[in-house]
Write an enzyme that holds these catalytic residues in place. Structure first.
Site, short mmCIF file in Angstrom:
data_model
loop_
_atom_site.label_atom_id
_atom_site.label_comp_id
_atom_site.label_asym_id
_atom_site.label_seq_id
_atom_site.Cartn_x
_atom_site.Cartn_y
_atom_site.Cartn_z
N VAL A 159 -11.69 -6.13 -16.33
CA VAL A 159 -12.89 -5.39 -15.89
C VAL A 159 -13.43 -4.45 -16.97
CG1 VAL A 159 -12.29 -5.55 -13.44
CG2 VAL A 159 -11.62 -3.50 -14.75
N TYR A 179 -6.12 10.40 -12.96
CA TYR A 179 -6.24 9.42 -11.87
C TYR A 179 -7.13 9.98 -10.75
CZ TYR A 179 -4.93 6.24 -8.09
OH TYR A 179 -4.95 5.35 -7.05
N THR A 197 3.28 -1.09 -2.63
CA THR A 197 2.82 -2.17 -3.50
C THR A 197 3.67 -2.16 -4.78
OG1 THR A 197 1.27 -0.83 -4.79
CG2 THR A 197 0.44 -1.75 -2.70
N1 LIG Z 1 -0.50 1.67 -4.00
C1 LIG Z 1 -0.93 2.87 -3.61
O1 LIG Z 1 -0.18 3.72 -3.12
C2 LIG Z 1 -2.39 3.22 -3.73
C3 LIG Z 1 -2.83 4.41 -3.16
C4 LIG Z 1 -4.16 4.76 -3.23
C5 LIG Z 1 -5.04 3.90 -3.90
N2 LIG Z 1 -4.59 2.75 -4.45
C6 LIG Z 1 -5.56 1.90 -5.12
O2 LIG Z 1 -5.45 0.58 -4.63
C7 LIG Z 1 -5.83 -0.35 -5.65
C8 LIG Z 1 -4.77 -1.40 -5.83
O3 LIG Z 1 -3.53 -0.77 -6.10
P1 LIG Z 1 -2.14 -1.54 -5.96
O4 LIG Z 1 -1.13 -0.52 -5.57
O5 LIG Z 1 -2.30 -2.76 -5.14
O6 LIG Z 1 -1.88 -1.91 -7.51
P2 LIG Z 1 -1.16 -3.14 -8.24
O7 LIG Z 1 -0.73 -2.60 -9.57
O8 LIG Z 1 -0.12 -3.76 -7.34
O9 LIG Z 1 -2.34 -4.18 -8.45
C9 LIG Z 1 -3.42 -3.87 -9.29
C10 LIG Z 1 -4.00 -5.17 -9.83
O10 LIG Z 1 -5.11 -4.83 -10.67
C11 LIG Z 1 -5.06 -5.65 -11.83
N3 LIG Z 1 -5.74 -4.99 -12.94
C12 LIG Z 1 -5.39 -3.84 -13.57
N4 LIG Z 1 -6.22 -3.59 -14.58
C13 LIG Z 1 -7.13 -4.60 -14.60
C14 LIG Z 1 -8.22 -4.91 -15.44
N5 LIG Z 1 -8.55 -4.14 -16.50
N6 LIG Z 1 -8.96 -6.02 -15.16
C15 LIG Z 1 -8.63 -6.84 -14.12
N7 LIG Z 1 -7.57 -6.60 -13.31
C16 LIG Z 1 -6.83 -5.49 -13.55
C17 LIG Z 1 -3.57 -5.83 -12.10
O11 LIG Z 1 -3.32 -6.95 -12.94
C18 LIG Z 1 -3.01 -5.97 -10.69
O12 LIG Z 1 -2.98 -7.34 -10.28
C19 LIG Z 1 -6.13 0.50 -6.88
O13 LIG Z 1 -7.51 0.78 -6.92
C20 LIG Z 1 -5.37 1.78 -6.62
O14 LIG Z 1 -5.91 2.89 -7.30
C21 LIG Z 1 -3.28 2.38 -4.40
#
Ligand SMILES: NC(=O)c1ccc[n+]([C@@H]2O[C@H](COP(=O)([O-])OP(=O)(O)OC[C@H]3O[C@@H](n4cnc5c(N)ncnc54)[C@H](O)[C@@H]3O)[C@@H](O)[C@H]2O)c1
Length: 268
Positions: free
Chosen positions: A69, A160, A195
């Site tokens: 991205v 973040y 996750t």
């Molecule tokens: N897990 C949590 O507790 C939590 C809490 C609040 C918000 N979030 C948000 O939820 C979303 C997903 O988080 P998650 O925990 O599933 O993370 P994750 O690390 O399991 O998955 C993230 C995915 O994004 C992809 N990614 C990262 N950088 C990228 C790039 N430059 N281009 C394309 N793909 C890219 C990674 O390869 C991965 O498959 C994020 O926006 C995160 O900020 C997560």
């Protein structure tokens, strides 16, 4: 009033699931919340492409599309491939993001630029590429994934949190810009979800079991949020059934943002 009496702008969607006949792109769809969302949308009838750095890990029937991205050319190519494969694009879930642990003193300018480039400008790039196709859809919806960190001051999360505050504000601005084009834009703010991302943070902790207990305890439900629960909220906002919902931010955080519980049992 809609002419067909269904009550839904654009008319009813044929098929069993509410997303039948629709096409979706989920960024970061190879893992965690993104994969759970892509899977749920597919279960409800959508054809779904997962745009990810690690697209080779995306299971069928989901379509994996390799893209970064932060790279505009790769984003445009992936969106074009999704559009060509599906013959349209109706739903975009901007989920890809990276974490950052530190204060404004510890994080370098380079880290700030890198994280904001993924978490904020990434949404801009993907949405910009998708907009011509979304404009052509009768059920266009964008869901951005924010975080509880946009609402609460959490220690060691300056960069973040700033990125997720920007995602929330960007959601509202985008919703205003595209409401007349029939494109809804909403945001989901998850709490701590179970996750691979959180598992990596736990693995790096001095005492992973104690850290996990602390993460569970800070959510009033007493447990981590599941990726499937976040996916269900995304699907709700993305659904043609939610045609009047735009510019909203939905918490899926076990009550962490909105609730205050008594510190002693029975005491208000
Ligand atoms: N897990 C949590 O507790 C939590 C809490 C609040 C918000 N979030 C948000 O939820 C979303 C997903 O988080 P998650 O925990 O599933 O993370 P994750 O690390 O399991 O998955 C993230 C995915 O994004 C992809 N990614 C990262 N950088 C990228 C790039 N430059 N281009 C394309 N793909 C890219 C990674 O390869 C991965 O498959 C994020 O926006 C995160 O900020 C997560």
């Amino acid at each position: 009033m809609t002419g067909d009496g269904s009550g839904f702008a654009g008319g009813p969607v044929a098929g069993s699931g509410e997303f039948t006949g629709l096409a979706a792109v989920v960024t970061g769809g190879a893992s965690g919340i993104g994969l759970a969302t892509a899977t749920l949308l597919a279960e409800r009838g959508a054809r779904v492409a997962c745009l990810d750095l690690n697209a080779q890990h995306v299971p069928e029937p989901l379509l994996g599309l390799a893209a970064d991205v932060t790279d505009d050319a790769s984003v445009r190519a992936a969106i074009a491939a999704a559009h060509e494969t599906f013959g349209g694009l109706d739903v975009l879930v901007n989920n890809a993001a990276v974490g950052a642990v530190g204060t404004i003193e510890s994080d370098t300018d380079e880290q700030w630029h890198q994280v904001l480039d993924v978490n904020v400008v990434g949404i801009v790039r993907v949405t910009r590429a998708a907009l011509p196709h979304l404009r052509a859809s009768a059920h266009a919806a964008i869901v951005n994934i924010g975080s509880i960190a946009a609402w609460l001051g959490l220690p060691q999360r300056a960069l973040y949190s700033a990125s997720k505050g920007a995602v929330q504000a960007l959601t509202l601005a985008m919703a205003a810009d595209y409401v007349t084009a029939g494109i809804r834009v909403n945001c989901v703010n998850p709490g701590t979800a179970d996750t691979p991302w959180v598992r990596r943070l736990l693995d790096a902790a001095d005492d992973p079991a104690a850290e996990l207990a602390a993460l569970r305890a800070r959510q009033p439900t007493g447990r981590l949020t599941t990726p499937r629960e976040v996916a269900a909220a995304v699907a709700y906002l993305a659904s043609p059934l939610s045609g009047s919902t735009t510019g909203s931010v939905l918490a899926v955080d076990g009550g962490m943002h909105g609730l205050r519980l008594p510190t002693q049992p029975g005491r208000a």
